[in-house]
Design a protein around this motif. Sequence first.
Motif, PDB file in Angstrom:
ATOM      1  N   PHE A   1     -13.971  -9.265 -41.369  1.00 27.51           N
ATOM      2  CA  PHE A   1     -13.601  -9.390 -42.672  1.00 27.51           C
ATOM      3  C   PHE A   1     -14.246  -9.687 -43.793  1.00 27.51           C
ATOM      4  N   GLU A   2     -15.827  -9.600 -43.430  1.00 20.63           N
ATOM      5  CA  GLU A   2     -16.582  -9.645 -44.589  1.00 20.63           C
ATOM      6  C   GLU A   2     -16.213  -9.011 -45.966  1.00 20.63           C
ATOM      7  N   GLU A   3     -15.665  -7.674 -45.539  1.00 17.53           N
ATOM      8  CA  GLU A   3     -15.402  -7.047 -46.816  1.00 17.53           C
ATOM      9  C   GLU A   3     -13.983  -7.646 -47.540  1.00 17.53           C
ATOM     10  N   LEU A   4     -13.226  -8.494 -47.060  1.00 16.07           N
ATOM     11  CA  LEU A   4     -12.195  -8.873 -47.748  1.00 16.07           C
ATOM     12  C   LEU A   4     -12.466 -10.009 -48.457  1.00 16.07           C
ATOM     13  N   LYS A   5     -13.677 -10.770 -48.674  1.00 15.61           N
ATOM     14  CA  LYS A   5     -14.002 -11.904 -49.230  1.00 15.61           C
ATOM     15  C   LYS A   5     -14.614 -11.636 -50.616  1.00 15.61           C
ATOM     16  N   ARG A   6     -14.689 -10.352 -51.129  1.00 20.29           N
ATOM     17  CA  ARG A   6     -15.079 -10.323 -52.594  1.00 20.29           C
ATOM     18  C   ARG A   6     -14.408  -8.801 -52.984  1.00 20.29           C
ATOM     19  N   VAL A   7     -14.580  -8.548 -54.206  1.00 19.80           N
ATOM     20  CA  VAL A   7     -13.950  -7.138 -54.525  1.00 19.80           C
ATOM     21  C   VAL A   7     -14.998  -6.731 -55.682  1.00 19.80           C
ATOM     22  N   GLU A   8     -14.923  -5.461 -55.553  1.00 20.17           N
ATOM     23  CA  GLU A   8     -15.617  -4.744 -56.773  1.00 20.17           C
ATOM     24  C   GLU A   8     -14.729  -4.984 -58.011  1.00 20.17           C
ATOM     25  N   PHE A   9     -15.318  -5.356 -59.136  1.00 18.01           N
ATOM     26  CA  PHE A   9     -14.460  -5.464 -60.272  1.00 18.01           C
ATOM     27  C   PHE A   9     -15.312  -4.886 -61.504  1.00 18.01           C
ATOM     28  N   PHE A  10     -15.163  -3.688 -62.083  1.00 10.59           N
ATOM     29  CA  PHE A  10     -15.645  -3.059 -63.138  1.00 10.59           C
ATOM     30  C   PHE A  10     -15.040  -3.548 -64.494  1.00 10.59           C
ATOM     31  N   THR A  11     -15.964  -3.333 -65.594  1.00 12.97           N
ATOM     32  CA  THR A  11     -15.570  -3.557 -66.884  1.00 12.97           C
ATOM     33  C   THR A  11     -15.556  -2.259 -67.704  1.00 12.97           C
ATOM     34  N   GLY A  12     -14.437  -2.239 -68.872  1.00 14.60           N
ATOM     35  CA  GLY A  12     -14.773  -1.039 -69.579  1.00 14.60           C
ATOM     36  C   GLY A  12     -13.938  -1.229 -71.123  1.00 14.60           C
ATOM     37  N   HIS A  13     -14.292  -0.610 -72.143  1.00 14.73           N
ATOM     38  CA  HIS A  13     -13.695  -1.051 -73.330  1.00 14.73           C
ATOM     39  C   HIS A  13     -13.657   0.482 -74.102  1.00 14.73           C
ATOM     40  N   GLU A  14     -13.206   0.544 -75.261  1.00 10.91           N
ATOM     41  CA  GLU A  14     -13.175   1.658 -76.071  1.00 10.91           C
ATOM     42  C   GLU A  14     -14.772   1.496 -76.922  1.00 10.91           C
ATOM     43  N   GLY A  15     -15.508   2.544 -76.752  1.00 12.49           N
ATOM     44  CA  GLY A  15     -16.778   2.691 -77.226  1.00 12.49           C
ATOM     45  C   GLY A  15     -16.673   3.077 -78.547  1.00 12.49           C
TER      46      GLY A  15
ATOM     47  N   LEU B   1     -18.303 -11.815 -68.704  1.00 16.50           N
ATOM     48  CA  LEU B   1     -18.656 -11.287 -67.199  1.00 16.50           C
ATOM     49  C   LEU B   1     -19.235 -12.059 -66.276  1.00 16.50           C
ATOM     50  N   ASN B   2     -19.848 -12.978 -66.771  1.00 19.59           N
ATOM     51  CA  ASN B   2     -20.403 -14.184 -65.817  1.00 19.59           C
ATOM     52  C   ASN B   2     -19.258 -14.793 -64.830  1.00 19.59           C
ATOM     53  N   LEU B   3     -18.237 -14.932 -65.576  1.00 23.63           N
ATOM     54  CA  LEU B   3     -16.952 -15.690 -64.751  1.00 23.63           C
ATOM     55  C   LEU B   3     -16.185 -14.386 -64.031  1.00 23.63           C
ATOM     56  N   ILE B   4     -16.278 -13.360 -64.641  1.00 23.41           N
ATOM     57  CA  ILE B   4     -15.693 -12.141 -63.915  1.00 23.41           C
ATOM     58  C   ILE B   4     -16.197 -12.100 -62.426  1.00 23.41           C
ATOM     59  N   ARG B   5     -17.780 -12.073 -62.576  1.00 22.31           N
ATOM     60  CA  ARG B   5     -18.587 -11.924 -61.259  1.00 22.31           C
ATOM     61  C   ARG B   5     -18.253 -13.158 -60.379  1.00 22.31           C
ATOM     62  N   ALA B   6     -18.390 -14.493 -61.009  1.00 26.73           N
ATOM     63  CA  ALA B   6     -17.860 -15.713 -60.182  1.00 26.73           C
ATOM     64  C   ALA B   6     -16.585 -15.660 -59.496  1.00 26.73           C
ATOM     65  N   PHE B   7     -15.637 -15.092 -60.427  1.00 20.57           N
ATOM     66  CA  PHE B   7     -14.347 -15.208 -59.345  1.00 20.57           C
ATOM     67  C   PHE B   7     -14.236 -13.994 -58.628  1.00 20.57           C
ATOM     68  N   THR B   8     -14.856 -12.969 -58.801  1.00 18.61           N
ATOM     69  CA  THR B   8     -14.655 -11.685 -57.595  1.00 18.61           C
ATOM     70  C   THR B   8     -15.430 -11.820 -56.896  1.00 18.61           C
ATOM     71  N   GLN B   9     -16.678 -12.472 -56.489  1.00 23.01           N
ATOM     72  CA  GLN B   9     -17.823 -12.329 -55.491  1.00 23.01           C
ATOM     73  C   GLN B   9     -17.880 -13.673 -54.967  1.00 23.01           C
ATOM     74  N   GLY B  10     -17.277 -15.002 -55.591  1.00 19.57           N
ATOM     75  CA  GLY B  10     -17.461 -16.170 -54.968  1.00 19.57           C
ATOM     76  C   GLY B  10     -16.564 -16.735 -54.169  1.00 19.57           C
ATOM     77  N   GLY B  11     -15.548 -15.879 -53.784  1.00 18.46           N
ATOM     78  CA  GLY B  11     -14.476 -16.473 -52.847  1.00 18.46           C
ATOM     79  C   GLY B  11     -13.119 -16.638 -53.481  1.00 18.46           C
ATOM     80  N   PHE B  12     -12.934 -16.386 -54.739  1.00 19.50           N
ATOM     81  CA  PHE B  12     -11.855 -16.689 -55.350  1.00 19.50           C
ATOM     82  C   PHE B  12     -10.731 -15.134 -54.882  1.00 19.50           C
ATOM     83  N   ALA B  13     -11.550 -14.275 -55.005  1.00 21.37           N
ATOM     84  CA  ALA B  13     -10.846 -12.921 -54.635  1.00 21.37           C
ATOM     85  C   ALA B  13     -10.374 -12.613 -53.255  1.00 21.37           C
ATOM     86  N   ASP B  14     -10.970 -13.348 -52.415  1.00 20.79           N
ATOM     87  CA  ASP B  14     -10.645 -13.323 -50.842  1.00 20.79           C
ATOM     88  C   ASP B  14      -9.336 -13.068 -50.439  1.00 20.79           C
TER      89      ASP B  14
END
Length: 446
Positions: free
Chosen positions: A221-235, A167-180
């Motif tokens: 274009f501030e909204e283009l710099k990051r994306v919402e990315f959610f996680t899910g799995h079988e409970g 999750l740390n990596l997911i948040r870094a990639f999707t909020q830190g400019g990688f997903a722009d």
Amino acid sequence: MPQQHDAELDAWRTLSIKQQPEWPDADQVAAISQQIAALPPLVFAGEVDNLRDRLARAASGNAFLLQGGDCAETFAGATAEQIRNRIKTVLQMAVVLTYGASMPVVKMGRMAGQFAKPRSSDTETRGDVTLPAYRGDIVNGYDFTEGSRQPDPGRLLQGYHTASSTLNLIRAFTQGGFADLREVHSWNRGFAQNPANQRYERMAAEIDRAIKFMEAAGADFEELKRVEFFTGHEGLLMDYERPMTRIDSRTNNPYNTSAHFLWIGERTRDLDEAHVDYFSRIRNPIGVKLGPTTTPETALKLIDKLDPNREPGRLTFITRMGAGKIREALPPLLQAVRDSGATPLWVTDPMHGNGITTPTGYKTRRFDDVVDEVRGFFEAHRAVGTFPGGIHVELTGDDVTECLGGSEQIDEQGLATRYESLCDPRLNHMQSLELAFLVAEELEKR
């Protein structure tokens, strides 16, 4: 109030339950569950509520859910490169869908918790040796030895920490400019060039031109710099999911903080058993897998149990019918649910109903069957007048050879080239992009 919540959340303990490991030491399991309960949450209630809002938009026909990731995550596979490639693949698919269908896409990884797997048998036999079945890295090891296959409660704690680092990596990639979105070309770097990537590059060039035009016109274009990315799995594994369930201090409601979204599998969705009872009591948006034998009556009873208030975004039905069955099996469910007034989100899982085993022993799927089930899903919804709201796929960002066909024309001999999954076969990066273009075309027909 906490005691009342605990009593309600633990009602499942008095019910029949399936697909749980036979732990060798119950006291050790209880001690580790207590440790997990004291650790920080992996996701937060506000994020979960945001996802429910996004899924409500999809259920009403105003967005589309894309969920993708590993069949079964492994601890060894939680590397920066593999996580990045999975995220890149999902982001690329989302761009194809958003641009091709002119529709917002809710992005969700089958990641950061997909460590437990249901099995058709409790044991596996090779020759004259019978050992416990591999139930995912959070339970036991894949190696066919007595020591490896012994369920180990210590793996529950390792599962938490591996999910946390993922999750740390997911948040870094999707909020830190990688997903722009202005970096859409860079997401192709490191992937082998192929027809799907070339088609993607052409779309990326069109997006570049559109963005430059809007920038010249003064758009922000501030909204283009990051994306919402959610996680899910079988409970699935209650010795992990229950201690990850916390009471939110704002609302006093219980949330499973191991993921934003959890689903109940086909094998554990019996109405009077433990998993359905537990899921009925948490605030997360939840999914239920529906196979081809699901009756309209069962679907309606699941809605009554899991979404009695008919709350938008609360319930997702994930259909896994098989390419040869979906056109016949799905429409009666869609009609019955529509006529009841309920509005769950309908998502297709075109993977699990199409498994085959080759003469050489490889579990695989034909890409053509996956495509055909997706087409059948859209056709069924068009026929009934309901909205096909999402797709749920097992994929990897790596160039594996696990599913037959696609533009690479992987054949049975080719499976051995790079077959890496420990459970079910996944679409590789190229097949995933090909599927995204197909889905975009189907959405344009709506």
